[in-house]
Design an enzyme around this catalytic site. Structure first.
Site, PDB file in Angstrom:
ATOM      1  N   GLY A  47       0.818  -1.201   0.000  1.00 25.71           N
ATOM      2  CA  GLY A  47       0.000   0.000   0.000  1.00 25.71           C
ATOM      3  C   GLY A  47       0.847   1.244   0.000  1.00 25.71           C
ATOM      4  O   GLY A  47       2.021   1.217   0.399  1.00 25.71           O
ATOM      5  N   SER A  89       9.400   2.644  -1.997  1.00 26.74           N
ATOM      6  CA  SER A  89       9.022   1.253  -2.282  1.00 26.74           C
ATOM      7  C   SER A  89       9.503   0.299  -1.191  1.00 26.74           C
ATOM      8  O   SER A  89      10.677   0.344  -0.796  1.00 26.74           O
ATOM      9  CB  SER A  89       9.618   0.834  -3.629  1.00 26.74           C
ATOM     10  OG  SER A  89       9.233  -0.476  -3.965  1.00 26.74           O
ATOM     11  N   GLY A  90       8.600  -0.537  -0.682  1.00 22.61           N
ATOM     12  CA  GLY A  90       8.987  -1.654   0.179  1.00 22.61           C
ATOM     13  C   GLY A  90       9.599  -1.303   1.516  1.00 22.61           C
ATOM     14  O   GLY A  90      10.259  -2.140   2.126  1.00 22.61           O
ATOM     15  N   SER A 139       7.633   4.406  -4.625  1.00 25.01           N
ATOM     16  CA  SER A 139       6.770   3.228  -4.774  1.00 25.01           C
ATOM     17  C   SER A 139       6.742   2.765  -6.220  1.00 25.01           C
ATOM     18  O   SER A 139       6.711   3.575  -7.152  1.00 25.01           O
ATOM     19  CB  SER A 139       5.349   3.597  -4.345  1.00 25.01           C
ATOM     20  OG  SER A 139       4.443   2.619  -4.785  1.00 25.01           O
ATOM     21  N   SER A 140       6.721   1.444  -6.409  1.00 27.63           N
ATOM     22  CA  SER A 140       6.657   0.925  -7.778  1.00 27.63           C
ATOM     23  C   SER A 140       5.357   1.327  -8.470  1.00 27.63           C
ATOM     24  O   SER A 140       5.268   1.267  -9.698  1.00 27.63           O
ATOM     25  CB  SER A 140       6.803  -0.603  -7.764  1.00 27.63           C
ATOM     26  OG  SER A 140       5.821  -1.178  -6.929  1.00 27.63           O
ATOM     27  N   ASP A 141       4.361   1.757  -7.694  1.00 31.39           N
ATOM     28  CA  ASP A 141       3.099   2.196  -8.296  1.00 31.39           C
ATOM     29  C   ASP A 141       3.115   3.665  -8.700  1.00 31.39           C
ATOM     30  O   ASP A 141       2.071   4.224  -9.079  1.00 31.39           O
ATOM     31  CB  ASP A 141       1.949   1.945  -7.312  1.00 31.39           C
ATOM     32  CG  ASP A 141       1.758   0.463  -7.027  1.00 31.39           C
ATOM     33  OD1 ASP A 141       1.666  -0.314  -7.996  1.00 31.39           O
ATOM     34  OD2 ASP A 141       1.711   0.072  -5.854  1.00 31.39           O
ATOM     35  N   HIS A 152      -3.348   3.617  -2.618  1.00 28.84           N
ATOM     36  CA  HIS A 152      -3.506   2.253  -3.125  1.00 28.84           C
ATOM     37  C   HIS A 152      -3.270   1.286  -1.979  1.00 28.84           C
ATOM     38  O   HIS A 152      -2.312   1.433  -1.222  1.00 28.84           O
ATOM     39  CB  HIS A 152      -2.495   1.993  -4.242  1.00 28.84           C
ATOM     40  CG  HIS A 152      -2.447   0.551  -4.664  1.00 28.84           C
ATOM     41  ND1 HIS A 152      -3.569  -0.167  -4.988  1.00 28.84           N
ATOM     42  CD2 HIS A 152      -1.398  -0.305  -4.802  1.00 28.84           C
ATOM     43  CE1 HIS A 152      -3.218  -1.412  -5.321  1.00 28.84           C
ATOM     44  NE2 HIS A 152      -1.916  -1.520  -5.213  1.00 28.84           N
ATOM     45  N   HIS A 190      -3.991  -3.113  -0.643  1.00 27.35           N
ATOM     46  CA  HIS A 190      -4.459  -4.475  -0.938  1.00 27.35           C
ATOM     47  C   HIS A 190      -5.391  -4.904   0.190  1.00 27.35           C
ATOM     48  O   HIS A 190      -5.343  -6.050   0.637  1.00 27.35           O
ATOM     49  CB  HIS A 190      -3.280  -5.439  -1.067  1.00 27.35           C
ATOM     50  CG  HIS A 190      -2.466  -5.254  -2.314  1.00 27.35           C
ATOM     51  ND1 HIS A 190      -2.031  -6.298  -3.091  1.00 27.35           N
ATOM     52  CD2 HIS A 190      -2.012  -4.138  -2.924  1.00 27.35           C
ATOM     53  CE1 HIS A 190      -1.336  -5.834  -4.121  1.00 27.35           C
ATOM     54  NE2 HIS A 190      -1.300  -4.529  -4.038  1.00 27.35           N
ATOM     55  N   ASP A 233     -22.857   7.698   1.027  1.00 25.07           N
ATOM     56  CA  ASP A 233     -22.192   8.835   1.667  1.00 25.07           C
ATOM     57  C   ASP A 233     -20.833   9.125   1.039  1.00 25.07           C
ATOM     58  O   ASP A 233     -20.309  10.231   1.183  1.00 25.07           O
ATOM     59  CB  ASP A 233     -21.990   8.556   3.169  1.00 25.07           C
ATOM     60  CG  ASP A 233     -23.244   8.859   3.989  1.00 25.07           C
ATOM     61  OD1 ASP A 233     -24.049   9.699   3.559  1.00 25.07           O
ATOM     62  OD2 ASP A 233     -23.410   8.242   5.060  1.00 25.07           O
ATOM     63  N   HIS A 275      -6.277  -7.048  -8.960  1.00 29.14           N
ATOM     64  CA  HIS A 275      -5.226  -6.325  -8.274  1.00 29.14           C
ATOM     65  C   HIS A 275      -5.743  -5.786  -6.928  1.00 29.14           C
ATOM     66  O   HIS A 275      -5.550  -6.429  -5.905  1.00 29.14           O
ATOM     67  CB  HIS A 275      -4.704  -5.214  -9.192  1.00 29.14           C
ATOM     68  CG  HIS A 275      -3.471  -4.549  -8.706  1.00 29.14           C
ATOM     69  ND1 HIS A 275      -2.540  -3.992  -9.534  1.00 29.14           N
ATOM     70  CD2 HIS A 275      -3.013  -4.331  -7.457  1.00 29.14           C
ATOM     71  CE1 HIS A 275      -1.560  -3.480  -8.818  1.00 29.14           C
ATOM     72  NE2 HIS A 275      -1.818  -3.679  -7.553  1.00 29.14           N
ATOM     73  N   TYR A 303     -23.926  18.021   6.339  1.00 30.41           N
ATOM     74  CA  TYR A 303     -23.207  17.044   7.154  1.00 30.41           C
ATOM     75  C   TYR A 303     -21.835  17.623   7.478  1.00 30.41           C
ATOM     76  O   TYR A 303     -21.201  18.245   6.642  1.00 30.41           O
ATOM     77  CB  TYR A 303     -23.049  15.731   6.386  1.00 30.41           C
ATOM     78  CG  TYR A 303     -22.333  14.655   7.151  1.00 30.41           C
ATOM     79  CD1 TYR A 303     -23.044  13.708   7.883  1.00 30.41           C
ATOM     80  CD2 TYR A 303     -20.946  14.601   7.167  1.00 30.41           C
ATOM     81  CE1 TYR A 303     -22.389  12.714   8.588  1.00 30.41           C
ATOM     82  CE2 TYR A 303     -20.284  13.614   7.890  1.00 30.41           C
ATOM     83  CZ  TYR A 303     -21.011  12.675   8.600  1.00 30.41           C
ATOM     84  OH  TYR A 303     -20.348  11.712   9.305  1.00 30.41           O
TER      85      TYR A 303
END
Lengths: 238, 238, 238, 238
Positions: A31, A48-49, A78-80, A99, A101, A124, A175, A233
């Site tokens: 994530g 990353s990691g 991050s690799s993303d 992101h 998982h 909502d 994914h 709200y």
């Protein structure tokens, strides 16, 4: 949004990353959360990691939105990163991307199903079903995979005629979920909401296999009382 | 891996055992982690039936890999010691082994099903379906039961043409998961990943009973971006 | 078991009650643990409806095993006191009893199903299926309800030809689990084991609706390696 | 109930709100608890959209029960305020109301199913099935939505011939649970009980799709041993 120093942005992105852990959305180091400085044209993202319990704001990586080059930071982003960049380029309204998982949202993504709006909790936060992308093609996976992941997200949102504010999240098939928001903490809150909505949708269809989505007027009412021009709200300055 | 003193190995194995607890994989005193010193020819493993909250590094038991004799330590080693030893002897690539009775992976083991690769979370850690062994035969159970458990693991991995790096875990039928890695913390991380993957696979088939495994090119992409020669996930020194 | 003062027994029973909370088996104030002093002929049990976070050892109530009268303590004993007493009178081998409404075991009790032994986790603690009682009859419910609950537990265990050591727990139909052991902490550990076993059995039959119980030789092997005369699980002085 | 200062009521309502978080019933800022001072004719309620970890007793909003005007407090009251007010006006027996989007109870609400009384855990708190309301009509949703939510709750309870003491909770279709009690902490405890009961009912029907509600004499016994004139559960002064 008032102008914000890069140090403040780093701190905000760090807190958004840690909020994912605190909310139980993160296993191991899976994530990442990012945030942008539109004026400076940069994105701040998790390296990353790196284990979350050792993550410090100075470990975050600063990346140019325009060309994806690392502007500051000693670690690999991050690799993303290419996925995040695609989203920032296409959606000028957003200031944060997340992101994960997370268990329930990822299970819907793996099942290749969009999440129907079964109740007000969903309405909502998401103005309609949370869509799932098509599977990536072999060429896309073997090519610029993470950039193609961004493209398929954009393709899905656009083809459904949705905007990034009314639909602040998506499931990437096989994914997992991506969410976004006006800043990194908002994107993280949408990730938390999506996970709760996914879990309850699973249980709803188990209890009632023919459960129907709620009617549009209920979706509109809940969405607009939080996000519409006459929102009532939350507090006025929020 | 740089040379490591036995004291450092004990500390590392203790931390790997405690990581299992922290990750929610352990009920009561079920589960154990071990690590090896290949030069000294010994394995360090959790003692049998000792509560995790009282476990100290000096309680860990040092066992000869060659003949299974206790080399150091006042306590009995885990009853699963012969299983660990079989794995270390057969797989020179590995430096750590973990066994748990974690809820989701154990349920798949009890159901006698291998876990299909339904998404990228799976592919990031396991290069294909996580296999389940055949049930042990009566003679195996009534004989050297724990050693036979190791043998059936090796038989399964070998017969599928898999290696211990591409497939760092397995389900022992009617029993539970074993995982391994380059050291004890890596084996523990694989146990955590397996549990998450097992939980999401369960939910995936409930949401989509005809869900198909992801295509090989997606498995390859994710596995290789983490473990291949041009890995780009994580930091360079990792 | 060496002789133990009443103060030590109170402390042990308090810890067993708190262990149920720590293990996630308790919602609100549901559940209770007790322990006995066979020489003094008394049981120490949780008071009725007292929140766990305010429970002190001096709040525990001392009750005569023979006639159920309160021997010491200012508070009312748990409303389940007559059930505990029936078990202590019938099973001289046991020194602790626990009752919870833990989620998974209670669901099996509500479903009116005994829990099949699907794996070694089960066999390590329960020597065969964990039985469910018949429903109590109207007269039993409207009469001495809690004592009748004890009677139906004894009726079930006896009619199956089981002893309290090989089967240290049961599901009371439409109610929830009771477990017992050589002392209160052991009964609490069996409650924790039963909850884990119940959760995994649920998932096992979902993954494999035709899952079969493990063969007797596997049950025997696991049960006897922990509880038999040549037990080799745990440490020798345990 | 002895007379209570407004400061004490604020503190009690704050603790009830925080108890929802501690019990795992709250995601993000979803949910709210309120309590009343019948003599002063006011309700104290959580402000809208304020994060629980920053909530202080002085942030709570004091609202007139009669006309819904804010009597004290700088923040907007919860958007669900009109629902709470309807309940206080209709049920003079109650002193606290709680609303959450807790996972299991909300799933039953989304499935449009009332929760059958499958066991004694249910019967200890709810004297029969926990009902679900009909869906709100378009006019109700587009009109005074939150007040109409209160009306449909009252319509459901009344049409079933139930009173607020025997049935201290309900599921609003496509929305989530509301519970009430003699004060805010009691309403919160009923919310916790409802969530546990909902989770176990889900699992019960999965294990036994033809599971039947328990007989009335068992419901009566459990309900009355806690709430009847000769109640013997809990301590006498409770």
């Amino acid at each position: 949004m008032p102008s914000q120093s890069l140090a403040e942005l780093r701190e905000q992105v760090l807190l958004a990353n840690l909020a994912l852990v605190k909310s139980g959305l993160v296993t191991l180091s899976w994530g990442n959360a990012s945030g942008v400085d539109r004026v400076a044209g940069v994105m701040v993202i998790k390296p990353s990691g790196v284990p979350y319990d050792r993550l410090r704001s100075e470990d975050l990586v600063v990346v140019s939105i325009e060309d994806g080059r690392v502007v500051a930071g000693d670690l690999r982003p991050s690799s993303d990163t290419p996925t995040h960049l695609r989203l920032y380029r296409a959606f000028p309204e957003i200031g944060g991307v997340v992101h994960t998982h997370s268990r329930w949202a990822t299970s819907w993504a793996q099942a290749g199903r969009s999440i129907p709006p079964f109740g007000t909790t969903h309405a909502d936060h998401f103005h309609g079903a949370v869509p799932v992308t098509r599977p990536l093609l072999r060429d896309e996976v073997e090519g610029s995979y993470e950039a193609e992941t961004g493209e398929v997200i954009l393709e899905t949102i656009t083809s459904l005629g949705l905007g990034p504010v009314e639909m602040p999240g998506i499931l990437v098939a096989s994914h997992g979920p991506f969410t976004w928001g006006h800043d990194a903490p908002d994107a993280a809150a949408n990730a938390v909401a999506l996970e709760a909505v996914a879990a309850m949708a699973s249980e709803t269809i188990r209890l009632n296999p023919t459960a129907k989505p709620v009617p549009d007027y209920l979706i509109d009412r809940h969405y607009l009382r939080k996000h519409g021009p006459s929102a009532y709200y939350g507090q006025k300055d929020h």
